[in-house]
Every structure is written in structure tokens, then in C-alpha cells.
Scaffold this active site. Structure first.
Site, PDB file in Angstrom:
ATOM      1  CB  CYS A 126     -23.325  17.831 -26.712  1.00 48.99           C
ATOM      2  SG  CYS A 126     -22.748  18.863 -25.329  1.00 48.99           S
TER       3      CYS A 126
ATOM      4  CG  ASP B  45     -26.427  22.086 -24.397  1.00 45.61           C
ATOM      5  OD1 ASP B  45     -27.649  22.319 -24.323  1.00 45.61           O
ATOM      6  OD2 ASP B  45     -25.557  22.978 -24.316  1.00 45.61           O
TER       7      ASP B  45
ATOM      8  NE  ARG C 139     -28.155  25.092 -24.669  1.00 45.95           N
ATOM      9  CZ  ARG C 139     -27.165  25.936 -24.881  1.00 45.95           C
ATOM     10  NH1 ARG C 139     -27.422  27.217 -25.031  1.00 45.95           N
ATOM     11  NH2 ARG C 139     -25.922  25.507 -24.959  1.00 45.95           N
TER      12      ARG C 139
ATOM     13  CG  HIS D  11     -25.095  21.607 -29.362  1.00 46.98           C
ATOM     14  ND1 HIS D  11     -25.211  22.724 -28.588  1.00 46.98           N
ATOM     15  CD2 HIS D  11     -24.365  20.720 -28.629  1.00 46.98           C
ATOM     16  CE1 HIS D  11     -24.606  22.528 -27.422  1.00 46.98           C
ATOM     17  NE2 HIS D  11     -24.080  21.314 -27.428  1.00 46.98           N
TER      18      HIS D  11
ATOM     19  CB  CYS E 124     -21.045  23.016 -27.979  1.00 48.56           C
ATOM     20  SG  CYS E 124     -20.568  21.597 -26.959  1.00 48.56           S
TER      21      CYS E 124
HETATM   22 ZN   LIG Z   1     -22.464  20.833 -26.184  1.00 43.50          ZN
END
Ligand SMILES: [Zn+2]
Length: 119
Positions: free
Chosen positions: A43, A45, A47, A104, A107
Site C-alpha cells: 500500500c 500508506d 506508515r 497492513h 488501511c
Molecule cells: Zn493501506
């Protein structure tokens, strides 16, 4: 928690001084090519960084990131798509041995797919 633009520039200078110059033989080898054995689809993302989470160094992973680590279906083969291009390059040209699709917790992309907002 996030860094500003000047901190990114400073971070790059720190990387050059404390990592790139000290491990120049390692990076000289990488400059001549890559041969990662694992493709990671992750992803976007901020993080969830695959390399950090799996304790990898530059050159270890071939990574493509998309929202929620989504990959277009087989019926989209041949379409101009960055994720599909990365998967094809990893499999056909880098000859990766493994493909990991890394999800994760929390999400936003998955949440949006499961609970779409009505407009
Ligand atoms: Zn995600």
C-alpha cells in the site's frame, strides 16, 4: 510526526555522509544493476514501508505501491498501468522468486473499498 521539505533535504545529505560514502562499495555494485529475488506489492500508506518492516537493504526488494496494494485483474493485462508494468518487469525481467502482497492494519484504501462514501 511528519517531516517538512527542508528536513527531507537534510535527511538526504545525512544519508550521503553517513551511509552512501561509508558503504560506497555496496552502492557501486547496486549502480551496475539490481537482482532482487522478491517483488513486494504494498500500500502507498506512509506508515507501512516494506523495506523497513522486513529489515531489507537497497537492492533486496523490488517494490510497487498502490492504494490498498490493489492490482488490476487479469482482464486488464496489456493495459497501460504502472502496477501491472512493475509486476511484469519483476517476473519477466528480474525473474523474482517470490511475490508478497503486503497488507497492513487500518488501511484507508481497504476501508474505502468496504465502506464507500455516497456522494
Ligand atoms: Zn493501506
Amino acid at each position: 510526526m511528519s517531516v517538512n521539505f527542508h528536513e527531507l533535504i537534510e535527511g538526504f545529505h545525512n544519508f550521503k555522509e553517513s551511509y552512501l560514502l561509508k558503504e560506497h562499495e555496496f552502492f557501486d555494485r547496486l549502480a551496475h544493476g539490481q537482482s532482487p529475488k522478491t517483488l513486494v506489492i504494498a500500500c502507498c500508506d506512509s506508515r507501512a514501508d516494506p523495506a523497513i518492516l522486513m529489515g531489507c537493504r537497497p537492492g533486496d526488494l523490488f517494490v510497487v505501491r498502490s492504494i490498498a496494494a490493489l492490482v488490476p485483474g487479469a482482464d486488464h493485462a496489456g493495459d497501460p498501468d504502472a502496477v501491472l508494468a512493475a509486476v511484469e518487469y519483476g517476473v519477466k525481467h528480474l525473474d523474482v522468486d517470490h511475490i508478497i502482497v503486503m497488507g497492513h492494519s487500518n488501511c484507508g484504501g481497504i476501508h474505502g473499498a468496504l465502506f464507500p462514501k455516497k456522494s
